[in-house]
Design an enzyme around this catalytic site. Structure first.
Site, mmCIF file in Angstrom:
data_model
loop_
_atom_site.group_PDB
_atom_site.id
_atom_site.type_symbol
_atom_site.label_atom_id
_atom_site.label_comp_id
_atom_site.label_asym_id
_atom_site.label_seq_id
_atom_site.Cartn_x
_atom_site.Cartn_y
_atom_site.Cartn_z
ATOM 1 C CB SER A 114 27.165 75.072 22.770
ATOM 2 O OG SER A 114 26.913 76.391 23.206
ATOM 3 C CE LYS A 118 22.971 76.876 23.878
ATOM 4 N NZ LYS A 118 24.081 75.961 23.662
#
Length: 195
Positions: A59, A100
């Site tokens: 990701s 993230k």
């Protein structure tokens, strides 16, 4: 007639086995003391100042790759900013910590135009050279979205293959669940810098 023992060449008596044993024990004790002290110092540094975290998944491609090991600064990180890459321990549908990038903080409004692939914060299009490709996908969160105080809106750099704040499976992140900011890459060697 009693025999006399004479000193060995050089004028010194030969070393006694007890002396050798006690010198070896003293050296061993000193070495153990140094090793234990070093381990305690390293543990204190990594418990209170830095931690290691592994990347599991894609990701954050191209910035981070599956299998990278990161050094995370945890002691002094209390003011999340746009572009910070953070480790998040907030419970989520995946039952695992995630890595993230901070896109917006409390009080800011996020909007996404999936046709143009553009993310806006407070009406300004973000310049995002770190993304793998433009943001063409949304999930089940409705936009525009104003981030509540004390919360963060985060996204992966691999925008079209990332579960992040666009999904209720991850959602907005409570700042108290941010373990720390990624300071650098420990492995693979030679690729320290993370932006």
């Amino acid at each position: 007639m009693d025999e006399m023992k004479t000193p060995a060449a050089g004028g010194q008596a030969p070393a006694q086995p007890e002396e050798n044993t006690s010198k070896f024990a003293a050296a061993l004790y000193d070495m153990a003391d140094v090793v234990i002290s070093a381990m305690i110092i390293i543990m204190v540094i990594f418990v209170f100042f830095f931690r290691f975290a592994g990347v599991d998944g894609t990701s954050m491609v191209p910035t981070l790759s599956d299998g990278d090991w990161l050094i995370v600064s945890s002691a002094t990180y209390d003011d999340p900013q746009y572009k910070d890459i953070v480790i998040i321990t907030q419970p989520n549908a995946y039952h695992a910590p995630i890595v993230k990038r901070v896109i917006a903080v409390g009080g800011q409004t996020v909007d996404i135009d999936p046709e143009a692939g553009v993310v806006y914060v407070d009406g300004i299009a973000l310049d995002e050279p770190y993304v793998n490709e433009p943001t063409y996908t949304l999930d089940d969160i409705e936009f525009p979205l104003t981030v509540p105080e004390g919360m963060l809106f985060v996204m992966g750099d691999n925008r079209n293959d990332s579960a992040d704040s666009r999904s209720s499976k991850v959602g907005l992140i409570d700042e108290r669940y941010v373990l720390g900011k990624v300071a650098g890459r420990a492995l693979p060697l030679g690729r320290w810098k993370v932006e």
